[in-house]
Design an enzyme around this catalytic site. Structure first.
Site, mmCIF file in Angstrom:
data_model
loop_
_atom_site.group_PDB
_atom_site.id
_atom_site.type_symbol
_atom_site.label_atom_id
_atom_site.label_comp_id
_atom_site.label_asym_id
_atom_site.label_seq_id
_atom_site.Cartn_x
_atom_site.Cartn_y
_atom_site.Cartn_z
ATOM 1 N N THR A 138 0.859 -1.176 0.000
ATOM 2 C CA THR A 138 0.000 0.000 0.000
ATOM 3 C C THR A 138 0.898 1.230 0.000
ATOM 4 O O THR A 138 1.498 1.581 1.018
ATOM 5 C CB THR A 138 -0.934 0.019 1.229
ATOM 6 O OG1 THR A 138 -1.784 -1.124 1.185
ATOM 7 C CG2 THR A 138 -1.801 1.277 1.214
ATOM 8 N N LYS A 214 -7.953 1.297 -2.588
ATOM 9 C CA LYS A 214 -7.522 0.899 -1.244
ATOM 10 C C LYS A 214 -7.423 2.107 -0.318
ATOM 11 O O LYS A 214 -7.856 2.070 0.842
ATOM 12 C CB LYS A 214 -6.167 0.192 -1.334
ATOM 13 C CG LYS A 214 -5.474 -0.081 0.013
ATOM 14 C CD LYS A 214 -6.245 -1.072 0.858
ATOM 15 C CE LYS A 214 -5.585 -1.293 2.222
ATOM 16 N NZ LYS A 214 -4.311 -2.014 2.137
#
Length: 340
Positions: A138, A214
């Site tokens: 991420t 995300k």
């Protein structure tokens, strides 16, 4: 954060053979995989991958902590430990898939800079299948796009972003949800790999789309967590039973993942970190990192998330509070003075 400039400098020195090299589509009998990053998420993901691929398929692993790779090799078996990131890239000329699960943008940039450094042996080696790089880290979309451009311009493969949701529990159970940012022609192939580590893959659009999805999700999660902690604190201090209050919320309009699955009040949600002194789960530092990435990406697109700045202040205070740091992000309940 490390600049993506070194990546560009690396590829400006690429040989013409590397840049022009094509790939055949013949499928080999045995495949090979590289896995870089065996942290809390990467370790169980790599374990699930090794258990699902053919026993004759090769798998190369690497982590900055040698003890972790040794443990993995002993516990899971049928893997080869690569001594460096570069070693992963060079172990097999026909290596088809390399996955990365890394903490920060600069880690991703540095790893790919090492893997993609021009090398005559790699340029001349036969490839029966175009190499696919799947980054499950991420990070911010801008950094990811820079790495993707470096991969594609080098002629050494294709790059997709596939961050995941589901936490350590989902990683261990193989029930993760992957948010995929990839061109249409790579979706099927990437999904075939990801389904060995997760339950669902959602293709959100071209490269960087997975990360954008995300970050939007975790931005909402960060706010929902604070709101749930405050609402539960209100109810408990008004004299309401916390479990009854949570049951009501979870059948009403306030229901969310922090209220139902990861409730911040100890004893309310079975197996939630709150019942273990907030140990385990999704760490406060990781939540702060993701929140900052979401705000950064928003600013780069001229988006002003009004609640985000306040949430960032709260998590910034939580991560340095001696009673809260290094715990699950639901410890915000403790930080605001919730009754335990």
């Amino acid at each position: 954060m490390a600049s993506i400039a070194p990546l560009k400098q690396v590829f400006s020195r690429s040989t013409g053979a590397t840049a022009r090299r094509g790939f055949a589509t013949t499928t080999r009998l045995d495949a090979s995989y590289g896995f870089i990053g065996l942290g809390q998420m990467g370790y169980p993901m790599a374990s699930n991958l090794r258990s699902k691929i053919s026993s004759s398929d090769k798998m190369y692993i690497h982590d900055v902590n040698p003890a972790v790779t040794e443990q993995f090799a002993k516990e899971i078996g049928n893997v080869e430990i690569a001594q460096s990131v570069r070693d992963v890239a060079e172990k097999s000329y026909q290596q088809e898939t390399i996955l990365t699960v890394l903490p920060e943008p600069h880690h991703v940039q540095n790893v790919f800079q090492q893997m993609l450094r021009p090398d005559a042996t790699l340029a001349e080696a036969p490839n029966n299948h175009e190499r696919l790089f799947i980054d499950c880290s991420t990070i911010d979309p801008k950094s990811s796009a820079g790495v993707a451009n470096a991969v594609h311009s080098s002629g050494q493969g294709r790059f997709v972003d596939a961050p995941m949701s589901g936490g350590v529990v989902g990683a261990r159970a193989g029930t993760l949800t992957f948010m995929l940012g990839a061109s249409e022609e790579l979706v099927e192939r990437t999904t075939e790999v990801l389904k060995m580590m997760g339950k669902r893959t959602i293709h959100l659009g071209p490269q960087t789309s997975g990360l954008k999805g995300k970050l939007a999700n975790n931005y909402l999660l960060a706010l929902n967590n604070i709101a749930t902690a405050e609402a539960m604190n209100m109810g408990v201090k008004w004299g309401l039973d916390p479990k009854t209050l949570a049951d009501m919320i979870n059948t009403a309009t306030g229901k969310c993942w922090p209220s139902e699955i990861n409730n911040p009040v100890p004893g309310v949600s079975e197996n939630a970190p709150a019942g273990r002194d907030y140990k385990g789960g999704f760490g406060t530092r990781l939540m702060l990192k993701d929140l900052k990435l979401a705000l950064q990406a928003g600013a780069e697109s001229n988006i002003v998330p009004h609640l985000g700045a306040h949430a960032q202040d709260i998590y910034s205070a939580v991560v340095v509070d001696p009673a809260c740091k290094d715990r699950d992000f639901s410890v915000v309940y403790r930080y605001i003075g919730g009754k335990e």
